[in-house]
Design a protein around this motif. Structure first.
Motif, PDB file in Angstrom:
ATOM      1  N   LEU A  80      -8.018  -1.440   5.147  1.00 24.96           N
ATOM      2  CA  LEU A  80      -7.275  -2.164   6.171  1.00 24.96           C
ATOM      3  C   LEU A  80      -5.908  -2.601   5.639  1.00 24.96           C
ATOM      4  CD1 LEU A  80      -8.598  -2.836   8.970  1.00 24.96           C
ATOM      5  CD2 LEU A  80      -8.593  -5.218   8.214  1.00 24.96           C
ATOM      6  N   CYS A  81      -5.953  -3.172   4.447  1.00 24.02           N
ATOM      7  CA  CYS A  81      -4.713  -3.645   3.825  1.00 24.02           C
ATOM      8  C   CYS A  81      -3.746  -2.480   3.662  1.00 24.02           C
ATOM      9  CB  CYS A  81      -5.007  -4.270   2.465  1.00 24.02           C
ATOM     10  SG  CYS A  81      -5.934  -5.804   2.611  1.00 24.02           S
ATOM     11  N   LEU A  82      -4.286  -1.365   3.090  1.00 22.06           N
ATOM     12  CA  LEU A  82      -3.439  -0.197   2.846  1.00 22.06           C
ATOM     13  C   LEU A  82      -2.796   0.271   4.154  1.00 22.06           C
ATOM     14  CD1 LEU A  82      -5.356   1.986   0.238  1.00 22.06           C
ATOM     15  CD2 LEU A  82      -3.190   0.752  -0.046  1.00 22.06           C
ATOM     16  N   ARG A  83      -3.644   0.320   5.223  1.00 18.45           N
ATOM     17  CA  ARG A  83      -3.137   0.790   6.507  1.00 18.45           C
ATOM     18  C   ARG A  83      -1.984  -0.091   6.999  1.00 18.45           C
ATOM     19  NH1 ARG A  83      -7.813   1.222  10.483  1.00 18.45           N
ATOM     20  NH2 ARG A  83      -8.885   1.999   8.640  1.00 18.45           N
ATOM     21  N   ARG A  84      -2.212  -1.418   6.869  1.00 21.05           N
ATOM     22  CA  ARG A  84      -1.172  -2.346   7.319  1.00 21.05           C
ATOM     23  C   ARG A  84       0.123  -2.138   6.534  1.00 21.05           C
ATOM     24  NH1 ARG A  84      -3.838  -8.131   8.868  1.00 21.05           N
ATOM     25  NH2 ARG A  84      -5.217  -7.290  10.461  1.00 21.05           N
ATOM     26  N   VAL A  85      -0.065  -2.011   5.210  1.00 15.34           N
ATOM     27  CA  VAL A  85       1.108  -1.831   4.353  1.00 15.34           C
ATOM     28  C   VAL A  85       1.845  -0.558   4.772  1.00 15.34           C
ATOM     29  CG1 VAL A  85       1.861  -1.351   1.988  1.00 15.34           C
ATOM     30  CG2 VAL A  85       0.154  -3.131   2.434  1.00 15.34           C
ATOM     31  N   THR A  86       1.054   0.519   4.981  1.00 13.31           N
ATOM     32  CA  THR A  86       1.664   1.798   5.353  1.00 13.31           C
ATOM     33  C   THR A  86       2.396   1.666   6.691  1.00 13.31           C
ATOM     34  OG1 THR A  86      -0.527   2.532   4.671  1.00 13.31           O
ATOM     35  CG2 THR A  86       1.111   4.241   5.068  1.00 13.31           C
ATOM     36  N   LYS A 132       3.545  -1.037   8.042  1.00  5.78           N
ATOM     37  CA  LYS A 132       4.716  -1.882   7.865  1.00  5.78           C
ATOM     38  C   LYS A 132       5.857  -1.051   7.293  1.00  5.78           C
ATOM     39  CE  LYS A 132       5.799  -6.560   6.438  1.00  5.78           C
ATOM     40  NZ  LYS A 132       5.726  -7.469   5.274  1.00  5.78           N
ATOM     41  N   LYS A 133       5.498  -0.225   6.268  1.00  7.61           N
ATOM     42  CA  LYS A 133       6.517   0.609   5.622  1.00  7.61           C
ATOM     43  C   LYS A 133       7.143   1.554   6.630  1.00  7.61           C
ATOM     44  CE  LYS A 133       5.624   0.749   0.693  1.00  7.61           C
ATOM     45  NZ  LYS A 133       5.058   1.526  -0.405  1.00  7.61           N
ATOM     46  N   LYS A 134       6.238   2.144   7.454  1.00  5.64           N
ATOM     47  CA  LYS A 134       6.744   3.085   8.479  1.00  5.64           C
ATOM     48  C   LYS A 134       7.710   2.382   9.412  1.00  5.64           C
ATOM     49  CE  LYS A 134       3.163   6.614   8.848  1.00  5.64           C
ATOM     50  NZ  LYS A 134       1.960   7.012   9.600  1.00  5.64           N
ATOM     51  N   ARG A 135       7.249   1.163   9.829  1.00  7.25           N
ATOM     52  CA  ARG A 135       8.106   0.392  10.729  1.00  7.25           C
ATOM     53  C   ARG A 135       9.450   0.087  10.081  1.00  7.25           C
ATOM     54  NH1 ARG A 135       4.740  -4.480  12.373  1.00  7.25           N
ATOM     55  NH2 ARG A 135       2.863  -3.203  12.263  1.00  7.25           N
ATOM     56  N   ASP A 136       9.344  -0.288   8.746  1.00  6.23           N
ATOM     57  CA  ASP A 136      10.594  -0.587   8.047  1.00  6.23           C
ATOM     58  C   ASP A 136      11.475   0.675   8.010  1.00  6.23           C
ATOM     59  OD1 ASP A 136       9.608  -3.053   7.741  1.00  6.23           O
ATOM     60  OD2 ASP A 136       8.989  -2.825   5.653  1.00  6.23           O
TER      61      ASP A 136
END
Lengths: 513, 513
Positions: A501-507, A509-513
């Motif tokens: 879950l954490c990894l997905r969120r981070v990914t 977020k990164k995509k969004r960034d």
């Protein structure tokens, strides 16, 4: 086979009583009424024996307890192989409806005989329970034939077992004694305590099959147990209520293994029970070159002619005298140095300093008597636990094993020459015998002690392990392990989910960034 | 804590020797050269003891063996709590570089002391090995402090262990004795042999943690073991070579559990070792209302003032005399019926018919002495195995347990009134005591027998189970089970594949048709 025979004989002997009128003509106990339970000094013991060599140890204990002032009553059949009266105990002899010659014939129809005998046996006991209950302090029996165990439970009496073992390992199950198959070799496998991987696989499979083997051996008794006791209880559970298990084994011979607190080792119980030899044997035992004892146990009376001939021919050429227990037809050409007898005082002969060798089927009694008196052995195992016994003695350098079905005169002469003239056999046996006899208490005295103990304290419940209250799942902690594994798996899963879950969120977020 | 203290004291005592010149001024053995190995009648025993109450049993065996004509040499330090010379054995007393008062100070720095003491200890022994090797037939030791076990291995001598137990269960591992966590409660858990599911989970977890606990307790010894012996061997393996384990437990108190052939139960070994009471105690023990014995073991000398006050106030109001072992400052307002002594002959007092109650910390020695003489107990366990001991006695109706940190005058008076005046405690104890004392052989005689046995036969290798040759994977037959599961899975898979293949063919054929 010997063991099966015992079962047959006991059942026949006690069971057939129902066909006679024993109940009316002979009361089960001749004397006395109920005794005060606080009267510890003198007890009353009920002995329900098994026939054959199984009787030897039971008789020794009965005799010694009687000699010490206890009242001992042994229930034995009119016709039996070895059982009979003694100086220090009472016998209740039951009439049976067949003659001695019938015993041989019955061998052919064991199952049918077992069925008919066992059916009537316990019904007879039922009618007498009230008379019996107050008279005895304990039951002494050999649980190989569980008759005594069932009667003890029915009468609510504490039990002392004397046994060599139950072939399917039911004794170890009933005592809740751990027997890891990784180093405790199963009966009849012929393995030692140091097994190869392949042997351990076989040993584990045999262990896994033991419950089935028990069911096969005792399925009639399982049925009888429920009907006789009138409760839904298995034979193993009945046996598990025994207070003391006198096991006829000793670690001079047996491989070290776990034991339970109520298991007492009395291997060699007959060793010190010696009597003077009959006069007729004097010239035979005092011969210049000594003598050889040759017996094949109480169950074998006959040998095929060609095997008999091998032994006779071999004996013809040796300098020793031979004392041979044999009930079959005596060969015509018997050499002069051979004496054939229908019964021999085996232990007394082995105790004589002139004994040079012991040709034996390696039944447990013979083996322990030979061990006790340090007589080198030529072993011709016939079945049951005998190959195991022979293997243990051979690996300890105490004798030579021969296959009786293939034995030649040369084999036999070579084996006899080895054990008589090669001192290493005698030396090994002397050492083994020293270890065997170096014990805090004589096995017979120990057996008597614990039998009296059970009479004194009305049992030994404080020695009964709590393992009996657990089913096998609980006993092996499988429920606990299942819970722990589940918890660990849940923790691992939740952790993984969280990380994912954490990894997905981070990914994301990164995509969004 | 008591046990940790023992370790400290022994290591200090024997280890500090290296700081003096003991080697030169006092040879390790005063007399004699090498002895013939066939001389069985008189042996030479090396006793490497532990301090505190652990010394009691070792001393009793040393005394008795000496009395029987054996040569016994005990290695003990100049300053110790309980160890000292005896009539029937030699002592090798080593000078230590500190005074008695220093022992208390060292309590604060156990670890550092342990490290420095143990480092030098074995180096000293190394230099002497050749002198020692031929002089002794066996080593007697308490393996809680494994010094004796290591020295025995180094000298190649057989070993007899006398012990109450090793807190992390290393004794059961070292004897390869099965201890199913489903009904064998772990030390310090306070569980009985009948556990709830939750208790079994905890017990199994404690079992799983035992190896780690052992590593924590003995990690310094693991290091020392390798360096001292100069081989890559673990402490558990060294301990596993002991020939006989004299376990100070008895099933009158302990829960029934499996045992190994080389484990001999000698719980209550000090029970019969009684001496006449000193004259000064005569008026105290012969008082009309009897007397109470109050001791908290050899390790507790001081109590917080407020707890002392509770006991003093309670004693003021009871009719019994009180004999109190206490080395702390004596309170000013001590009532007339209380006698405070720095040391009391505890077992002799409990054996006196005037003993009405025993206030004890429930150390194993005190518990067995109270059990032996059937004296009802008020138990105030302080730590170690004491809460377990107290629980066992309480569940058997032999006494009352109090929490010493919260005890009030009323609690104490009520407890004393219960055990002194409610006859059920005395009755339970009489029954337990009868069972405890009804044994084929006295525990001390049995200990002496097996120690002599090991000297006579140079060990007892025939009692060593083959389990020691297996790793844990093999021992639990996990390799065998893995193979069998694989085979079963293969068979199932192949069968499924075959069926699937057959079905597909049939379906295809049908489609074609």
């Amino acid at each position: 086979m010997q063991d099966t025979l015992c079962i047959v004989f006991l059942l026949l002997a006690v069971g057939v009583e129902s066909k006679g009128d024993a109940e009316d003509t002979q009361p089960l106990c001749n004397t006395g009424s109920g005794r005060s339970s606080s009267d510890f000094s003198v007890g009353h013991l009920l002995v329900i024996p098994a026939d054959g060599s199984h009787w030897l140890g039971l008789k020794a204990i009965a005799q010694e307890l009687g000699r010490r002032g206890h009242r001992v009553t042994a229930v034995i059949p009119e016709i039996s192989m070895t059982m009979g009266p003694g100086e220090h105990y009472d016998t209740l002899i039951y009439p049976v409806s067949f003659g001695r010659e019938a015993i041989d014939e019955m061998m052919a129809g064991i199952t049918e005989t077992l069925r008919s005998a066992s059916q009537s046996l316990f019904e007879r006991v039922n009618g007498r329970i009230l008379h019996l209950q107050k008279r005895f302090d304990a039951v002494l029996t050999d649980p190989l034939v569980p008759t005594g165990s069932l009667i003890a439970r029915k009468l609510g009496l504490p039990t002392v077992n004397l046994l060599r073992g139950i072939p399917c390992g039911m004794d170890w199950t009933a005592t809740a004694c751990p027997s890891p198959p990784s180093y405790v070799p199963r009966l009849l496998t012929g393995f030692t305590d140091r097994m190869t991987f392949k042997q351990r696989v076989i040993n584990t499979l045999v262990r896994a099959l033991e419950p089935t083997l028990c069911r096969l051996l005792y399925w009639r008794f399982e049925d009888i147990t429920r009907r006789f006791l009138g409760e839904d209880v298995g034979l193993a559970e009945v046996l598990s209520q025994a207070d003391i298990w006198l096991q006829r084994i000793d670690f001079a011979l047996e491989f070290p293994r776990p034991l339970m607190p109520n298991v007492v080792l009395v291997g060699g119980i007959n060793c010190e029970v010696t009597n003077p030899l009959p006069e007729e044997l004097e010239p035979w035992v005092s011969a210049e070159h000594g003598f050889i004892v040759f017996t094949l146990g109480s169950m074998v009376s006959n040998l095929p002619e060609e095997i008999t001939a091998v032994f006779v021919e071999a004996f013809r050429t040796i300098p020793q005298k031979v004392i041979w227990r044999y009930t079959g037809p005596v060969p015509d050409n018997l050499p002069e140095n051979v004496k054939v007898m229908k019964w021999v005082p085996q232990n007394d002969l082995l105790a004589h300093p002139g004994a040079r060798a012991f040709i034996t089927h390696s039944g447990s009694h013979g083996i322990y008597e030979g061990l006790c008196h340090a007589v080198p052995m030529v072993m011709v195992p016939l079945g049951g636990d005998q190959p195991d016994n022979a293997m243990r003695m051979e690996t300890r350098g105490a004798g030579v094993v021969l296959d009786i079905t293939r034995v030649t005169v040369d084999d036999l002469l070579h084996a006899l020459d080895e054990v008589v003239n090669n001192t290493r056999y005698k030396e090994s046996l002397k050492m083994l015998s020293a270890i065997h006899k170096d014990r805090p208490m004589e096995p017979l005295a120990l057996s008597v002690y614990w039998t009296e103990y059970v009479m004194r304290h009305k049992g030994a419940p404080h020695l009964r392990p709590a393992a009996h209250n657990l089913n096998w799942f609980q006993y092996h902690s499988l429920d606990v392990i299942a819970l722990l594994v589940t918890v660990v798996m849940l923790v691992v899963m939740v952790t993984f989910k969280c990380i994912a879950l954490c990894l997905r969120r981070v990914t994301r977020k990164k995509k969004r960034d």
